[in-house]
Design a protein around this motif. Structure first.
Motif, short mmCIF file in Angstrom:
data_model
loop_
_atom_site.label_atom_id
_atom_site.label_comp_id
_atom_site.label_asym_id
_atom_site.label_seq_id
_atom_site.Cartn_x
_atom_site.Cartn_y
_atom_site.Cartn_z
N SER A 86 0.92 -1.23 0.05
CA SER A 86 -0.03 0.00 0.08
C SER A 86 1.08 1.36 -0.15
O SER A 86 1.99 1.18 -0.35
CB SER A 86 -1.00 -0.08 1.15
OG SER A 86 -1.99 0.86 1.01
N HIS A 87 0.46 2.28 0.59
CA HIS A 87 1.30 3.55 0.14
C HIS A 87 1.57 4.47 1.45
O HIS A 87 0.81 4.39 2.43
CB HIS A 87 0.50 4.64 -0.82
CG HIS A 87 -0.92 5.05 -0.46
ND1 HIS A 87 -1.22 6.22 0.22
CD2 HIS A 87 -2.10 4.18 -0.42
CE1 HIS A 87 -2.40 6.29 0.61
NE2 HIS A 87 -2.86 5.35 0.18
N LEU A 88 2.69 5.09 1.58
CA LEU A 88 3.05 5.96 2.49
C LEU A 88 2.83 7.35 2.52
O LEU A 88 2.93 8.24 3.42
CB LEU A 88 4.59 5.62 2.62
CG LEU A 88 5.12 4.30 3.26
CD1 LEU A 88 6.46 4.15 3.49
CD2 LEU A 88 4.41 3.85 4.63
N TYR A 97 -4.09 6.59 8.73
CA TYR A 97 -4.51 5.13 8.38
C TYR A 97 -4.42 4.81 6.86
O TYR A 97 -4.07 3.70 6.34
CB TYR A 97 -5.31 4.51 9.26
CG TYR A 97 -5.37 4.82 10.36
CD1 TYR A 97 -4.17 4.08 11.27
CD2 TYR A 97 -6.17 5.52 11.15
CE1 TYR A 97 -4.10 4.43 12.78
CE2 TYR A 97 -6.03 5.93 12.66
CZ TYR A 97 -5.11 5.21 13.53
OH TYR A 97 -5.07 5.42 14.79
N ASP A 98 -4.97 5.69 6.16
CA ASP A 98 -5.07 5.48 4.71
C ASP A 98 -3.84 5.39 4.28
O ASP A 98 -2.77 6.12 4.08
CB ASP A 98 -5.47 6.67 4.01
CG ASP A 98 -5.87 6.70 2.60
OD1 ASP A 98 -5.31 5.81 1.78
OD2 ASP A 98 -6.30 7.97 1.96
N GLY A 99 -3.65 3.94 3.52
CA GLY A 99 -2.50 3.45 2.91
C GLY A 99 -1.27 2.94 3.92
O GLY A 99 -0.90 1.85 3.86
N ASP A 131 3.88 7.24 -3.91
CA ASP A 131 2.72 8.29 -4.29
C ASP A 131 1.53 7.30 -4.66
O ASP A 131 1.87 6.54 -5.72
CB ASP A 131 3.14 9.20 -5.35
CG ASP A 131 2.32 9.84 -5.86
OD1 ASP A 131 1.84 10.90 -5.35
OD2 ASP A 131 1.43 9.39 -6.99
N GLU A 132 0.43 7.34 -3.99
CA GLU A 132 -0.87 6.94 -4.63
C GLU A 132 -1.82 8.10 -4.62
O GLU A 132 -2.41 8.00 -5.54
CB GLU A 132 -1.14 6.09 -3.58
CG GLU A 132 -2.54 5.34 -3.91
CD GLU A 132 -3.69 5.95 -3.46
OE1 GLU A 132 -4.87 5.44 -3.63
OE2 GLU A 132 -3.60 6.88 -2.48
N GLU A 133 -1.54 9.20 -3.76
CA GLU A 133 -2.49 10.11 -3.66
C GLU A 133 -2.66 11.29 -4.91
O GLU A 133 -3.22 11.69 -5.04
CB GLU A 133 -2.51 10.77 -2.37
CG GLU A 133 -2.74 9.71 -1.25
CD GLU A 133 -4.04 9.45 -1.06
OE1 GLU A 133 -5.10 9.78 -1.83
OE2 GLU A 133 -4.29 8.75 -0.11
N GLY A 134 -1.26 11.23 -5.45
CA GLY A 134 -0.94 12.45 -6.47
C GLY A 134 -1.02 13.80 -5.57
O GLY A 134 -1.11 14.86 -6.37
N GLU A 199 -11.61 0.95 4.73
CA GLU A 199 -12.36 0.94 3.94
C GLU A 199 -12.69 2.32 3.14
O GLU A 199 -13.40 2.34 2.04
CB GLU A 199 -13.86 0.50 4.55
CG GLU A 199 -15.14 0.38 3.64
CD GLU A 199 -16.50 0.12 3.97
OE1 GLU A 199 -16.54 -0.03 5.45
OE2 GLU A 199 -17.41 0.68 3.62
N GLN A 200 -12.77 3.32 3.82
CA GLN A 200 -13.11 4.64 3.50
C GLN A 200 -14.58 4.68 3.14
O GLN A 200 -14.84 5.56 2.12
CB GLN A 200 -12.10 5.14 2.39
CG GLN A 200 -10.69 4.94 2.55
CD GLN A 200 -9.53 5.38 1.47
OE1 GLN A 200 -9.49 4.52 0.72
NE2 GLN A 200 -9.13 6.42 1.63
N GLY A 201 -15.41 3.98 3.96
CA GLY A 201 -16.82 4.04 3.41
C GLY A 201 -17.53 3.47 4.85
O GLY A 201 -16.89 2.87 5.58
N SER A 410 -12.41 9.31 6.07
CA SER A 410 -11.29 9.00 5.52
C SER A 410 -10.66 10.39 5.03
O SER A 410 -11.52 11.24 4.60
CB SER A 410 -11.00 8.07 4.55
OG SER A 410 -9.89 7.72 3.99
N HIS A 411 -9.61 10.82 4.56
CA HIS A 411 -9.00 11.61 3.86
C HIS A 411 -9.51 12.87 5.11
O HIS A 411 -9.45 13.95 4.49
CB HIS A 411 -9.59 12.03 2.66
CG HIS A 411 -8.86 11.11 1.69
ND1 HIS A 411 -9.19 11.57 0.05
CD2 HIS A 411 -7.91 10.18 1.60
CE1 HIS A 411 -8.25 10.62 -0.56
NE2 HIS A 411 -7.70 9.76 0.38
N HIS A 412 -9.27 12.59 6.13
CA HIS A 412 -9.65 13.69 7.18
C HIS A 412 -8.69 13.16 8.59
O HIS A 412 -8.59 12.17 8.79
CB HIS A 412 -10.87 13.53 7.49
CG HIS A 412 -11.69 14.59 8.41
ND1 HIS A 412 -11.48 14.45 9.73
CD2 HIS A 412 -12.30 15.74 8.23
CE1 HIS A 412 -12.23 15.62 10.43
NE2 HIS A 412 -12.64 16.25 9.44
MN MN Z 1 -6.28 8.17 0.09
#
Ligand code: MN
Ligand code: GLV
Ligand code: MN
Length: 443
Positions: A86-88, A97-99, A131-134, A199-201, A410-412
């Motif tokens: 996954s990503h850092l 936690y995302d990634g 890089d996953e998020e860009g 999950e991000q949902g 997520s993203h928060h």
């Molecule tokens: Mn993300």
């Protein structure tokens, strides 16, 4: 009442959560988390994660695109590898936690296998993508697309908000742009790719389940839209005004209406107003559009409708519209055999006879909500969020394990997981890897 006896998984989960906290401190923001590709923070977390990979018994290297990688040899040298990853990197004002969770769960699983004395009949690799998020260069999945060998030459001239090109950022990070191809992996080197991710949902939480099997990942397109009118004094009479912000605002609410009607996901998350002054009519507005759907044809039809509606709005208001696509990723289906392995992994974490609320007696009660009934099949669900698995699907089969996150947020900064769920994720991912090993070489 007897005191709770911590299990190995609980101790591992505590370590994983402490590591997430530690990595969250590597941020370019003082009042939140942001860690972008090829930044000083990226180098720092690669170094830290490499140390954890080494301590888990893996051989480590940083690849030609800045991804932090590791390998645990199988029962003999030179075997193909099952990749976990996954990503850092993070978005701006991110959670922790995302990634990151997926990378740390993978290290825990590899560490268990390394220490077990039961080597796999294949190698195990970990990819911690840079890089996953860009976030920095606007184009996503740069790390995993380097590994997939789908890097585009046109990306070298992408620039960050400070004007630094991707090429310059590579050099500053100590990487050679001419060697990015060395990060690419050949399909025959890999047996598949598994990614654990929050999950991000809200689905798992609403259903009282800790884990789920991802069926596929929605395709996405991103655009940068520019509406141009004419700047002028705020006292300019109505017939003479060509207000780019008023046009963009109508356009954005129209995007929402179309997306809702068509069952699409659409987000305008970036907007810049020029010249950005209280007493000047906005002469130019730039905004982003992130458009997603499980089916690429639906997504593309949605874009056609949106583009036509925006053109009409701008035409009526005497404004010019320009659009540039900055990202496109096709929807990806997770492979049936990897879905089955993840389902087996999840089942192995469920109680077989005990009632659901007695599943983890060591917790002295559940802080992770009610569990699904024991005889229930693992929940399968699609991902609207994008993942590195989308890029890696170009070279090998992919599968994903979702972990419940509080409120689906997520993203928060409020992103949150429980130690109990993280413990289950380590158990389930290890069991999925072991299930694949049991089937090998018929993978
Ligand atoms: Mn993300
Ligand atoms: C990444 O998290 C994305 O879905 O954009
Ligand atoms: Mn992610």
């Amino acid at each position: 009442m007897t005191a709770a006896v911590p299990t190995v998984s609980d101790a591992e989960a505590a370590v994983i959560l402490a590591r997430c906290d530690e990595l969250a401190r590597h941020s370019s923001l003082t009042d939140g988390i942001e860690r972008t590709y090829l930044s000083a923070e990226h180098a720092a977390v690669n170094y830290r994660v490499a140390g954890w990979m080494t301590a888990a018994g893996l051989t480590t290297w940083q690849d030609a695109a800045g991804n932090q990688c590791a390998r645990l040899s199988g029962s003999t040298r030179g075997l193909p590898a099952l990749m976990l990853g996954s990503h850092l990197d993070t978005v701006r004002a991110a959670g922790r936690y995302d990634g990151i969770l997926g990378v740390l769960v993978a290290i825990a699983v590899a560490g268990r296998i390394a220490a077990s004395g039961r080597p796999l009949p294949f190698a195990l690799e970990i990819a911690a993508f840079g890089d996953e998020e860009g976030t920095r260069f606007g184009t996503t999945l740069l790390g995993s697309r380097a590994v997939a060998g789908t890097w585009l030459e046109s990306w070298w001239d992408l620039r960050d908000a400070g004007g630094v090109s991707l090429r310059e950022a590579f050099l500053a990070f100590g990487l050679d742009p001419a060697k990015v191809g060395d990060a690419a992996r050949a399909p025959q080197e890999l047996l598949g790719y598994l990614e654990a991710h929050i999950e991000q949902g809200p689905v798992l939480e609403e259903e009282g389940r800790a884990l789920g099997v991802v069926t596929g990942i929605a395709g996405a397109r991103r655009f940068l839209l520019t509406v141009t009118g004419s700047a002028g004094h705020s006292g300019t009479p109505w017939p003479r005004r060509r207000d780019a912000l008023a046009g963009a605002a109508e356009g954005i609410t129209t995007i929402e209406r179309i997306a809702r009607a068509e069952g699409l996901t659409a987000t305008v998350g970036h907007l810049r107003v020029f010249p950005d002054a209280v007493n000047v009519i906005p002469g130019k507005v730039e905004f982003s559009l992130d458009l997603r759907a499980p089916d690429d044809a639906d997504r593309d039809r949605g874009w056609t409708l949106i583009e036509s509606a925006l053109t009409d709005i701008c035409g009526t208001r005497g404004l010019d519209l320009a659009s540039t696509q900055v990202h496109e990723a096709a929807a990806v289906a997770c492979s049936p055999r990897l879905r089955a392995a993840i389902a087996t992994g999840i089942r192995s974490t469920e109680p077989t006879t005990a009632p659901a609320d007695a599943a983890r007696p060591d917790e002295g009660g559940s802080d992770s909500g009610p569990e699904a009934p024991a005889d229930d099949a693992p929940r399968e669900l699609p991902s609207i969020a994008g993942h590195d698995a989308m890029a890696i699907a170009a070279i090998t089969d992919v599968g994903m394990l979702f972990v419940r996150c509080a409120g689906g947020i997520s993203h928060h900064p409020d992103e949150s997981v429980t130690a109990a769920d993280v413990a289950l994720a380590v158990d389930a991912l290890e069991a999925a890897v072991r299930a694949l090993a049991a089937d090998y070489p018929a993978l």
